[in-house]
Design an enzyme around this catalytic site. Sequence first.
Site, mmCIF file in Angstrom:
data_model
loop_
_atom_site.group_PDB
_atom_site.id
_atom_site.type_symbol
_atom_site.label_atom_id
_atom_site.label_comp_id
_atom_site.label_asym_id
_atom_site.label_seq_id
_atom_site.Cartn_x
_atom_site.Cartn_y
_atom_site.Cartn_z
ATOM 1 N N HIS A 30 112.145 -31.191 59.154
ATOM 2 C CA HIS A 30 111.035 -30.226 59.173
ATOM 3 C C HIS A 30 110.780 -29.758 60.609
ATOM 4 O O HIS A 30 109.642 -29.693 61.075
ATOM 5 C CB HIS A 30 109.778 -30.825 58.540
ATOM 6 C CG HIS A 30 109.904 -31.039 57.067
ATOM 7 N ND1 HIS A 30 109.625 -30.056 56.142
ATOM 8 C CD2 HIS A 30 110.310 -32.114 56.353
ATOM 9 C CE1 HIS A 30 109.848 -30.534 54.918
ATOM 10 N NE2 HIS A 30 110.268 -31.777 55.021
ATOM 11 N N TYR A 298 109.018 -42.094 61.270
ATOM 12 C CA TYR A 298 108.220 -41.085 61.973
ATOM 13 C C TYR A 298 107.917 -41.538 63.393
ATOM 14 O O TYR A 298 107.955 -40.741 64.338
ATOM 15 C CB TYR A 298 106.911 -40.831 61.225
ATOM 16 C CG TYR A 298 106.998 -39.883 60.057
ATOM 17 C CD1 TYR A 298 108.067 -39.924 59.160
ATOM 18 C CD2 TYR A 298 105.999 -38.955 59.817
ATOM 19 C CE1 TYR A 298 108.132 -39.071 58.085
ATOM 20 C CE2 TYR A 298 106.063 -38.093 58.729
ATOM 21 C CZ TYR A 298 107.129 -38.156 57.875
ATOM 22 O OH TYR A 298 107.188 -37.308 56.799
#
Length: 309
Positions: A30, A298
């Site tokens: 993303h 993440y």
Amino acid sequence: MDNTWGDLTNPTVDELERLSGVHPGSRRVHAKGICCRAAFKPSGLAAGLTTAVHLREQGGEVEAIVRFSGSSSDPSLADLMSPGKGMAVRFQPAGGDVSVLTAVNVPVFFAKTPSSFIDLIKEANRLKGGGFEAIAAAAELAAHFPEARHAMAHIGKLRPPASYGACRYYAIHAFMLVDAAGKRRPAKFEWLPELEVETLSLGALKSLPEDYLERDAAERLKHAPLRFHLNIVLGQDGDPTDDPTVPWPDGRERIEGGILEVTDVIPEPDGLTMDPTVTGAGIEPSDDPILRFRSPVYRESARRRGRGE
């Protein structure tokens, strides 16, 4: 901090980097996106199910940051070339816990464990290196990884959206709503746009700029907010909470949690990370291993990004 999959975290980020190479300072997936200011107005209908501040206060308003994005790891990829789209929301209630909800435009994930996820990404990289076309590669992956068949079927049907504001987004994972008495109930979340869900015709694709979705959002927001309704899907006994590749049965009870109004484009805040395990009081991550694995991945991605890698 959960270190259950600590030995897989770095290899997973490494494999994600192999998808399109390392783009210093960018997310590992993303990568291309746009941030917006938003406000969430809870309906209050979930007040009996959760103590989460951003879902309880009927008539109130909660500040939020929204990041729309393509799914690719390449920040320079044209919007048309990345079929998966994402919408991540960071709820920031005054005096309350921050809560993050990440969602994409397919309702299920393509792997159910961290091990199968990294195996699938490795296979995707191998197929990419072999020169497979995207459709052939997806079919090959589905054949080798049966758990991915639902996700691949949905991805195969995706068409370029007319707007970020004209997509339906699914949070994919199950979460647990926790009420004031400590009772826990499984739930999933969906964002339904007030705009009609719309994809583009083949004819319309020929003249689109590479960043048409960002331009569209900026232009629309000059005139009116983009609005999304938050559906809370309530699970029943037997609905899987630990496998994001399996959809829940149709017909599950849904309540509207509130309305999100996206108002204007803003620069992306430094260090912004949309970790879906950051839920705040009243919502807990389920026993879904993929959901819990996303947090260390993440963190490692953000660490590399912050160092300009």
